[in-house]
Design an enzyme around this catalytic site. Structure first.
Site, PDB file in Angstrom:
ATOM      1  N   SER A 283       0.830  -1.196   0.000  1.00 31.06           N
ATOM      2  CA  SER A 283       0.000   0.000   0.000  1.00 31.06           C
ATOM      3  C   SER A 283       0.875   1.261   0.000  1.00 31.06           C
ATOM      4  O   SER A 283       1.755   1.403  -0.859  1.00 31.06           O
ATOM      5  CB  SER A 283      -0.949  -0.051   1.205  1.00 31.06           C
ATOM      6  OG  SER A 283      -1.940   0.935   1.139  1.00 31.06           O
ATOM      7  N   ASP A 339      -8.364  -5.278  -6.290  1.00 33.38           N
ATOM      8  CA  ASP A 339      -7.900  -4.228  -5.385  1.00 33.38           C
ATOM      9  C   ASP A 339      -7.903  -2.880  -6.099  1.00 33.38           C
ATOM     10  O   ASP A 339      -7.291  -2.725  -7.159  1.00 33.38           O
ATOM     11  CB  ASP A 339      -6.490  -4.579  -4.899  1.00 33.38           C
ATOM     12  CG  ASP A 339      -5.984  -3.635  -3.816  1.00 33.38           C
ATOM     13  OD1 ASP A 339      -6.729  -2.719  -3.419  1.00 33.38           O
ATOM     14  OD2 ASP A 339      -4.838  -3.821  -3.371  1.00 33.38           O
ATOM     15  N   HIS A 393      -7.615  -5.736  -0.384  1.00 32.75           N
ATOM     16  CA  HIS A 393      -6.361  -4.976  -0.261  1.00 32.75           C
ATOM     17  C   HIS A 393      -5.441  -5.543   0.814  1.00 32.75           C
ATOM     18  O   HIS A 393      -4.257  -5.207   0.849  1.00 32.75           O
ATOM     19  CB  HIS A 393      -6.686  -3.512   0.057  1.00 32.75           C
ATOM     20  CG  HIS A 393      -5.479  -2.626   0.081  1.00 32.75           C
ATOM     21  ND1 HIS A 393      -4.644  -2.465  -1.001  1.00 32.75           N
ATOM     22  CD2 HIS A 393      -4.954  -1.857   1.075  1.00 32.75           C
ATOM     23  CE1 HIS A 393      -3.669  -1.620  -0.689  1.00 32.75           C
ATOM     24  NE2 HIS A 393      -3.833  -1.243   0.577  1.00 32.75           N
TER      25      HIS A 393
END
Length: 492
Positions: A283, A339, A393
């Site tokens: 991320s 995602d 995610h």
């Protein structure tokens, strides 16, 4: 043909068109587990599929004594290919088993930055690491990977970002400005012999709730370096911010990490060793990993640098990507199809508009960098369907999918070894038949302990685990000296 001679066994299965012959999730789960248990059985009838699956899962639970990881082969002769010197050509589809194991290793380092982070807003140490650097891998079960943490990295930001910096409810807290954001580690002698070089790793932490920064990280590109390269304003602020009025960020995350990496590279190169730098993150951590790689390539020419990122957003413009390529930085982006984070920033204007960008001379079009390994949540029979953005995610979801991935044309790998229960650590992605609670990873009793008087209280941390930037700095030389001493005991 691959660029090096490896024995590789792949299972090739021709799948029917998904719209005409797609097995339901229960059937796929049963078929996958039958492979794992080496059972030869007929497909269940439509009337007893659920009972069949539950019985099969009960048998599967009896095999929990098996190791939850694939064997680690000696890759010393082929480490450059595995680290991307040929941009992972012929290694991603199908996914080479040696590369899969290394991706999982680096992904576990990135996951450690979440597992060790103190999220508790009622903790006086909120925003720090729960453990000191000498205990973190032992506490998280990562000692088997063969690395030693040498430095913690702290970060702050000069712009207001929703909750990237956890705020404590406690007035007297360890820091009002900084967060524990990354660690630097180096391979020990045994792992160095296995992988063929001394590997320095930097693992960057991502955000707690990525949906909270979608809007903040897609508005402005700032220059980096001396050319046309530009990167997202918020990412650069976290990486480069510092303030003399803070305790942990008198120097920026950039300064801290480069000081440590430069020191380690010099130390091992002077010993005549080959050295590599592998930077990983999930991320937001994947974005910071690219900024770190860009700076490291400028600072230490000819150092092999690889980035292994998971669910990372776009970071900069086309010139930024081109500079990374010219400096020889190798980037592998692991991306789940479902995602949304890797689609940000630049949901509309991105690398697809490269021709438009070149014609107009605009420098604000976001673009991804490097090779891509694309995963599909629906490939795993263990995962639920439906819309679950946090689950899509989650880094543990990614690691599960990588462990089971063979190729874009084959089903989930029946020999996958990683514990599926880890997927539900912080989300609700596993099918209910597995009976794994959602979001189960937390401190016992949410951090409260019963004292000698029978009262439930917040415990005091072990003094060794209390964050102390001064101690961290003073111990740099001591830690490296101890590591040198340990090496002398085992070196031939």
């Amino acid at each position: 043909m691959n660029r090096f001679d490896m024995v590789q066994t792949q299972q090739h299965v021709v799948l029917d068109h998904p719209k005409t012959n797609t097995p339901n999730r229960v059937t796929r789960l049963a078929e996958s587990l039958s492979h794992v248990l080496h059972l030869h059985i007929d497909p269940p009838s439509r009337t007893n599929k659920e009972n069949f699956t539950l019985n099969l899962l009960s048998d599967h639970e009896k095999n929990h004594s098996t190791p939850p990881m694939s064997p680690r082969e000696n890759i010393s002769k082929n480490w450059r290919e595995i680290q991307g010197c040929f941009d992972w050509e012929d290694m991603l589809d199908p996914l080479h088993p040696w590369l899969r194991r290394e991706i999982v290793k680096y992904g576990e380092f990135a996951q450690a930055t979440y597992d060790a982070f103190d999220y508790d807003s009622f903790s006086e140490y909120c925003g720090s690491c729960r453990y000191n650097r000498n205990k973190i891998f032992e506490k998280l079960g990562l000692s088997r990977n063969g690395y030693t943490v040498t430095r913690y990295i702290y970060a702050m930001s000069h712009i207001e970002l929703p909750r990237w910096l956890e705020r404590s409810h406690v007035a007297d807290t360890w820091s009002k400005d900084s967060n524990w954001m990354a660690f630097v580690a180096v391979s020990d002698n045994e792992e160095t012999r296995r992988i063929g070089r001394r590997d320095i790793v930097v693992a960057w932490r991502g955000t707690v709730a990525p949906c909270e920064w979608y809007e903040d990280f897609q508005r402005k590109l700032d220059p980096i370096g001396h050319g046309d390269a530009k990167v997202e304003h918020g990412f650069l602020s976290i990486y480069s911010s510092k303030s003399e009025n803070t305790r942990y960020n008198k120097s920026s995350a950039s300064d801290q990490v480069m000081k440590e990496v430069t020191k380690l590279v010099k130390f091992y190169e002077e010993k005549g060793e080959e050295v590599s730098l592998t930077i990983t993150g999930h991320s937001l951590g994947g974005a910071l990993a690219l900024l770190n790689a860009y700076e490291a390539a400028h600072t230490i020419p000819n150092l092999p640098i690889s980035v292994i990122s998971f669910g990372a957003p776009r970071v900069g413009n086309i010139a930024f990507k081109d500079e990374l390529h010219q400096m020889g930085v190798k980037t592998l982006r692991v991306v789940a199809k479902q995602d949304w984070v890797p689609k940000m920033p630049g949901l509309l204007f991105n690398e697809s508009f490269k021709v438009f960008d070149e014609l107009t001379g605009l420098e604000w079009v976001y673009t991804h960098v490097g090779a891509e390994l694309k995963l599909d949540v629906h490939s795993s029979p263990y995962l639920k369907g439906g819309m679950n953005l946090p689950g899509f995610h989650s880094l543990e979801t990614y690691l599960h999918l990588i462990d089971g991935h063979l190729s874009s044309k084959t089903p989930f790998r029946p020999e996958a070894r990683r514990d599926v229960a880890l997927v539900n650590k912080s989300c609700d992605m596993l099918v209910d038949e597995l009976r794994i609670p959602r979001c189960w990873y937390q401190l016992a009793n949410k951090g409260l302990v019963c004292n000698d008087h029978g009262r439930w209280v917040k415990p005091k941390r072990d003094p060794d685990d209390v964050p102390s930037h001064t101690t961290d700095l003073c111990n740099d030389g001591l830690a490296l000296g101890m590591q040198t001493y340990k090496m002398s005991l085992v070196s031939p």
